[in-house]
Design a protein around this motif. Structure first.
Motif, PDB file in Angstrom:
ATOM      1  N   LYS A  92      31.895  24.766 -22.552  1.00 28.01           N
ATOM      2  CA  LYS A  92      31.844  24.910 -21.097  1.00 28.01           C
ATOM      3  C   LYS A  92      30.705  24.104 -20.482  1.00 28.01           C
ATOM      4  O   LYS A  92      30.877  23.438 -19.451  1.00 28.01           O
ATOM      5  CB  LYS A  92      31.684  26.387 -20.734  1.00 28.01           C
ATOM      6  N   ASP A  93      29.532  24.158 -21.100  1.00 29.15           N
ATOM      7  CA  ASP A  93      28.395  23.421 -20.549  1.00 29.15           C
ATOM      8  C   ASP A  93      28.615  21.909 -20.597  1.00 29.15           C
ATOM      9  O   ASP A  93      28.140  21.181 -19.729  1.00 29.15           O
ATOM     10  CB  ASP A  93      27.114  23.788 -21.308  1.00 29.15           C
ATOM     11  N   VAL A  94      29.336  21.430 -21.613  1.00 33.97           N
ATOM     12  CA  VAL A  94      29.635  19.993 -21.700  1.00 33.97           C
ATOM     13  C   VAL A  94      30.630  19.609 -20.609  1.00 33.97           C
ATOM     14  O   VAL A  94      30.515  18.556 -19.985  1.00 33.97           O
ATOM     15  CB  VAL A  94      30.181  19.639 -23.096  1.00 33.97           C
ATOM     16  N   GLN A  95      31.609  20.491 -20.352  1.00 37.01           N
ATOM     17  CA  GLN A  95      32.537  20.245 -19.239  1.00 37.01           C
ATOM     18  C   GLN A  95      31.753  20.049 -17.941  1.00 37.01           C
ATOM     19  O   GLN A  95      32.039  19.151 -17.137  1.00 37.01           O
ATOM     20  CB  GLN A  95      33.495  21.426 -19.064  1.00 37.01           C
ATOM     21  N   VAL A 208      24.801  19.953 -25.001  1.00 40.55           N
ATOM     22  CA  VAL A 208      24.700  19.664 -23.568  1.00 40.55           C
ATOM     23  C   VAL A 208      24.066  18.294 -23.349  1.00 40.55           C
ATOM     24  O   VAL A 208      24.521  17.511 -22.505  1.00 40.55           O
ATOM     25  CB  VAL A 208      23.886  20.748 -22.845  1.00 40.55           C
ATOM     26  N   GLU A 209      23.010  17.996 -24.123  1.00 36.82           N
ATOM     27  CA  GLU A 209      22.347  16.707 -23.968  1.00 36.82           C
ATOM     28  C   GLU A 209      23.296  15.554 -24.280  1.00 36.82           C
ATOM     29  O   GLU A 209      23.321  14.540 -23.577  1.00 36.82           O
ATOM     30  CB  GLU A 209      21.119  16.621 -24.891  1.00 36.82           C
ATOM     31  N   VAL A 244      21.943  14.085 -14.277  1.00 40.57           N
ATOM     32  CA  VAL A 244      23.019  15.017 -14.627  1.00 40.57           C
ATOM     33  C   VAL A 244      22.448  16.392 -14.956  1.00 40.57           C
ATOM     34  O   VAL A 244      22.921  17.422 -14.452  1.00 40.57           O
ATOM     35  CB  VAL A 244      23.836  14.471 -15.815  1.00 40.57           C
ATOM     36  N   LEU A 245      21.437  16.432 -15.796  1.00 35.55           N
ATOM     37  CA  LEU A 245      20.858  17.716 -16.196  1.00 35.55           C
ATOM     38  C   LEU A 245      20.198  18.424 -15.018  1.00 35.55           C
ATOM     39  O   LEU A 245      20.302  19.653 -14.886  1.00 35.55           O
ATOM     40  CB  LEU A 245      19.851  17.493 -17.327  1.00 35.55           C
ATOM     41  N   LEU A 254      22.597  25.673 -15.698  1.00 36.98           N
ATOM     42  CA  LEU A 254      21.590  25.466 -16.734  1.00 36.98           C
ATOM     43  C   LEU A 254      20.279  26.056 -16.235  1.00 36.98           C
ATOM     44  O   LEU A 254      19.890  25.809 -15.085  1.00 36.98           O
ATOM     45  CB  LEU A 254      21.422  23.965 -17.008  1.00 36.98           C
ATOM     46  N   SER A 255      19.633  26.852 -17.068  1.00 37.14           N
ATOM     47  CA  SER A 255      18.387  27.486 -16.636  1.00 37.14           C
ATOM     48  C   SER A 255      17.260  26.461 -16.602  1.00 37.14           C
ATOM     49  O   SER A 255      17.287  25.458 -17.331  1.00 37.14           O
ATOM     50  CB  SER A 255      18.007  28.630 -17.579  1.00 37.14           C
ATOM     51  N   ALA A 256      16.282  26.719 -15.768  1.00 32.04           N
ATOM     52  CA  ALA A 256      15.149  25.805 -15.650  1.00 32.04           C
ATOM     53  C   ALA A 256      14.394  25.701 -16.963  1.00 32.04           C
ATOM     54  O   ALA A 256      13.925  24.625 -17.348  1.00 32.04           O
ATOM     55  CB  ALA A 256      14.215  26.276 -14.526  1.00 32.04           C
ATOM     56  N   SER A 257      14.277  26.818 -17.674  1.00 32.81           N
ATOM     57  CA  SER A 257      13.551  26.791 -18.954  1.00 32.81           C
ATOM     58  C   SER A 257      14.302  25.965 -19.990  1.00 32.81           C
ATOM     59  O   SER A 257      13.704  25.212 -20.755  1.00 32.81           O
ATOM     60  CB  SER A 257      13.338  28.221 -19.461  1.00 32.81           C
TER      61      SER A 257
END
Length: 749
Positions: A92-95, A208-209, A244-245, A254-257
């Protein structure tokens, strides 16, 4: 005047006059709303008449065919490298990285971006190029239902179809279609193929990266491919990766941490060659593809869509001879598996017809599957002393004079003392390069200086000509102007250059000063239609006299200089006339021989590169000790490769047709050597009248690049006091203070 007449006069006065009779705010407002209604009506009509078309099947994509000059097929590429995956197989995060990269409002918009589309249509109408700002839905529609054509009608269709697709398909279906139909570079269509091409894993395993990199890559697949991106390309894709990130954080995906922990850019692996293109054919294919895309201004999408038949200029017999020469004169003498120095050597070569500019043969390295970078076209190593002929060409072309006003030609005498400070207008300019092995030569002719590749002479000549004039001449001859900065150290060839580039420069000299741009592609047809290509041979960029005089001098390098052992005395030469120049860079990181006959120009370069799977991987390193030699210089392996290839590629013994009205090469005269270890004294100013060359043409010490100057092949020190053309000499013979060398090294490796 009666009341009636007064009322008529008042009414006439109140009427608008001139342009106000035709325009008023009411009329303009009415016209605007009328135009809006007209556009809305036209759009409604388009919406009613345009249906969602059938999708473009993969079978419609064609192969690209690459042929040798004789018409035989070299490679057939372009088969779609795609494996469709369900969106559920992609994390999901890659999407979301793709949404963050391309269209943050994707999940809430109606499938179109009116502002972006309007901007794209305006750009198309005004000829400003591609549109920007399309939604993911619009890009999917363009990829799957339409074409890549940049026309107003296609954009209108894209707008209407995108609205209908958004209504009929779910956002997940659209996103899946988008990431499966997009082109990612390296021949990869779709996210699954891209995941394997860049990270050797399934899309389901992407982080994700890594997903953010693939999403960023879609903007410019070739420019952003880390394996061959320029420094600018790497900077741009890194910035887009961060963009993107950061967008994912803004959308709370995506959380800040977690974002703060993502500081390491996920560099992809080196590309793998396409099947059947692992060897030299892989290098030929990539070079031809790059040339076609540049000449025809094609995008990756347009080229990979297929339909191109590309015929190369490469002669199969010469290609095999070049490969054989590299094998027998170099690789057969290396043992990379057991000797570290041997594993560091990379070879590249390009052979060009100087009359047509056709690239007849090219050697790019061990093979595309083993070494992805094409050594024939890479330009990150110094050409070293193969640049010296360009300085002489600049001197002749600009009618330059020495510090005492003597014309510069082959017979002019210079001081060949080691580490002699360069002088301009009576002042030292802060540059005192060492000669090879710290050898001093005393008074020598320009001919001897070229034969022996004496650094101190050509450093002074650069100041005499003016470094900007030297750089201008180098650009005219075909070198990349971005690397041509007017630093004094550039006289030693400290810029970057490729064998392809140097072959073009020497081909221009061989072609009597008419510009030659090497071309690997002979012809291109698209679906049967022939496409016009740029001319390989251009205008007269330097005078014939200057070019031919340099050629005359360069015959001396072969007959009496650093290449005589490998070229002059080669038994296969059989009287063939040859001109050429060796070059060896500082710390033996590169070694060159670029030479030519009247009919063939070939540049051979060896490059010290850290071997894969070592801590030095990819770094520029010394080749000392390779092949059992204490130093790999231009007169060794490069000249041997050149000689075997050249003398076995042509049966004719042609001679140069030279117009040397600017001064032909002269016979060198050797007398007693100057002892290299003699104690130098403080230099004095020239006793002759200095030239009028302004000091500003020579770079100050603070502007010098930090690169150490190149070295050259070892030769016996000589002096040459005889000047058959200018008995007054060129410059005062000044030994140098050992402390006054501006920290430019000592010429030892």
């Amino acid at each position: 005047m009666g009341r009636a007449d007064a009322r008529k006069a008042q009414k006439r006065a109140s009427r608008p006059s001139g342009i106000r009779r035709f325009f008023s705010w009411k009329k303009l407002l009415g016209a605007f709303f009328g135009l809006v209604l007209l556009c809305m009506g036209a759009f409604v009509v388009l919406y009613l008449v345009i249906d969602i078309p059938e999708g473009n099947p993969d079978a419609e994509k064609q192969s690209n065919i690459f042929q040798y000059s004789d018409g035989s097929t070299m490679a057939r590429t372009g088969t779609v490298n795609r494996e469709l995956v369900d969106l559920a197989e992609v994390p999901k995060d890659v999407q979301r990285t793709f949404v963050a990269a391309e269209n943050k409002s994707f999940y809430s918009d109606q499938g179109i971006d009116l502002k972006g589309t309007a901007r794209g249509m305006l750009n198309t109408v005004t000829g400003k190029g591609k549109q920007g700002g399309s939604t993911i839905t619009q890009q999917y529609v363009k990829n799957y239902y339409l074409t890549q054509d940049q026309t107003v009608s296609r954009k209108l269709k894209e707008l209407v179809i995108s609205l209908k697709v958004d209504q009929k398909k779910s956002k997940d279906d659209i996103l899946a279609g988008y990431i499966n139909t997009s082109y990612y570079g390296r021949g990869a269509w779709g996210i699954q193929a891209a995941a394997h091409a860049y990270y050797d894993k399934d899309a389901s395993k992407l982080t994700v990266e890594e997903g953010a990199y693939l999403a960023a890559l879609l903007q410019a697949p070739s420019q952003y491919d880390w394996a061959n991106a320029s420094d600018t390309g790497k900077r741009l894709v890194t910035a887009r990766w961060n963009y993107v990130l950061d967008n994912m954080v803004d959308k709370h995906w995506l959380s800040a941490s977690a974002r703060q922990a993502m500081t390491k850019f996920p560099k992809p692996m080196q590309p793998k060659a396409a099947a059947g293109l692992e060897g030299q054919e892989g290098y030929l294919y990539t070079a031809a593809k790059a040339e076609v895309m540049k000449d025809l201004n094609l995008t990756d999408d347009q080229f990979e869509a297929g339909g191109y038949t590309i015929t190369l200029n490469v002669d199969r017999k010469k290609q095999k001879q070049l490969e054989k020469s590299v094998k027998e004169q170099l690789t057969d003498h290396l043992d990379p598996k057991s000797k570290k120095a041997d594993a560091r050597v990379q070879a590249g070569a390009v052979s060009v017809d100087p009359k047509t500019g056709r690239v007849l043969a090219m050697y790019g390295g061990a093979g595309l599957s083993e070494h992805y970078v094409n050594n024939a076209t890479r330009d990150d190593y110094q050409p070293a002393s193969t640049f010296k002929p360009l300085i002489l060409a600049a001197a002749l072309e600009n009618n330059a004079k020495t510090q005492n006003g003597s014309s510069i030609k082959a017979s002019t005498i210079y001081d060949g003392t080691n580490k002699r400070p360069v002088v301009n207008d009576g002042q030292k300019v802060g540059f005192a390069p060492p000669n090879e092995d710290d050898r001093s030569y005393g008074p020598v002719t320009v001919q001897t200086a070229m034969n022996k590749s004496i650094n101190s002479v050509f450093a002074q000549m650069g100041a005499d000509v003016g470094m900007q004039q030297v750089m201008d001449t180098a650009e005219k001859l075909g070198m990349d102007k971005d690397d041509l900065k007017p630093y004094a150290a550039q006289t030693l060839g400290t810029m970057g250059a490729s064998p392809m580039e140097m072959a073009g420069v020497y081909a221009t000299l061989d072609n009597h000063g008419k510009e030659v741009t090497p071309q690997i592609v002979k012809s291109v047809t698209v679906k049967g239609e022939k496409v016009a290509l740029p001319d390989a041979v251009g205008d007269q960029v330097i005078s014939r006299g200057a070019a031919d005089s340099v050629t005359s001098v360069l015959t001396g390098v072969v007959d009496d200089g650093t290449a005589k052992a490998s070229v002059r005395d080669n038994p296969a030469r059989d009287g063939q006339q040859v001109a050429g120049k060796t070059g060896t860079s500082d710390d033996n990181k590169s070694a060159w021989f670029t030479g030519y006959t009247p009919d063939l120009v070939t540049s051979v370069g060896l490059f010290g590169e850290g071997a894969l799977k070592t801590s030095e991987a990819g770094a520029h390193v010394s080749m000392k000790g390779a092949g059992g030699l204490p130093r790999v210089d231009g007169g060794s392996f490069p000249a041997r490769i050149w000689a075997q290839y050249t003398f076995n590629s042509s049966s004719s013994n042609s001679t140069f047709d030279l117009d040397t009205d600017m001064g032909a090469g002269v016979e060198p005269t050797t007398t007693a050597p100057v002892t290299p270890t003699q104690e130098p004294s403080t230099p004095s100013s020239p006793t002759q009248e200095p030239s009028t060359e302004p000091p500003s043409t020579t770079t100050s010490p603070t502007e010098e690049p930090t690169t150490e100057p190149p070295t050259d092949e070892p030769t016996e020190p000589t002096t040459d006091p005889t000047d058959t053309g200018d008995p007054t000499g060129g410059i005062t013979l000044d030994p140098v203070d050992p402390q006054d060398n501006n920290g430019n090294g000592n010429g030892r490796n």
